[in-house]
Design a protein around this motif. Structure first.
Motif, PDB file in Angstrom:
ATOM      1  N   TYR A   1      43.671 -18.335   3.354  1.00 49.87           N
ATOM      2  CA  TYR A   1      43.324 -19.565   4.071  1.00 49.87           C
ATOM      3  C   TYR A   1      41.928 -20.034   3.659  1.00 49.87           C
ATOM      4  N   ALA A   2      40.976 -19.104   3.546  1.00 49.83           N
ATOM      5  CA  ALA A   2      39.621 -19.472   3.126  1.00 49.83           C
ATOM      6  C   ALA A   2      39.641 -20.075   1.717  1.00 49.83           C
ATOM      7  N   LEU A   3      40.436 -19.506   0.821  1.00 47.57           N
ATOM      8  CA  LEU A   3      40.559 -20.071  -0.527  1.00 47.57           C
ATOM      9  C   LEU A   3      41.168 -21.471  -0.495  1.00 47.57           C
ATOM     10  N   ASP A   4      42.200 -21.657   0.330  1.00 48.68           N
ATOM     11  CA  ASP A   4      42.840 -22.966   0.437  1.00 48.68           C
ATOM     12  C   ASP A   4      41.873 -24.018   0.983  1.00 48.68           C
ATOM     13  N   VAL A   5      41.069 -23.635   1.979  1.00 49.22           N
ATOM     14  CA  VAL A   5      40.081 -24.563   2.546  1.00 49.22           C
ATOM     15  C   VAL A   5      39.045 -24.918   1.485  1.00 49.22           C
TER      16      VAL A   5
ATOM     17  N   GLN B   1      36.889 -28.870  -2.492  1.00 48.47           N
ATOM     18  CA  GLN B   1      36.501 -29.180  -3.866  1.00 48.47           C
ATOM     19  C   GLN B   1      37.201 -30.430  -4.385  1.00 48.47           C
ATOM     20  N   HIS B   2      38.426 -30.662  -3.907  1.00 51.52           N
ATOM     21  CA  HIS B   2      39.212 -31.810  -4.363  1.00 51.52           C
ATOM     22  C   HIS B   2      39.118 -32.994  -3.417  1.00 51.52           C
TER      23      HIS B   2
END
Length: 71
Positions: A13-17, A22-23
């Motif tokens: 979840y932290a990576l997805d956030v 970033q995008h």
């Protein structure tokens, strides 16, 4: 052959956030946010299918126990 890496849910979840930030995209919902809604929809769907099949839509477990136990 590549290895499958298991990532804990909170790290994914932290990576997805981070990737969403970033995008410039909105952050994904937190894990577990919609769990109860999914369970309610599943219950409603099962009741709907029971009605279409001509079975009672609720109380089947209690009725089955009543018939087995002779109450």
């Amino acid at each position: 052959m590549s290895e499958v890496i298991s990532v804990p849910l909170h790290e994914q979840y932290a990576l997805d956030v981070y990737r969403a930030a970033q995008h410039g995209e909105p952050a994904p919902p937190a894990p577990g946010t919609h769990d109860w809604a999914v369970f309610r929809e599943l219950r409603d769907y099962r009741r709907f299918r029971a009605v279409l099949a001509g079975r009672p839509s609720h109380g089947r477990l209690r009725a089955a126990l009543r018939s087995r136990l002779g109450f």
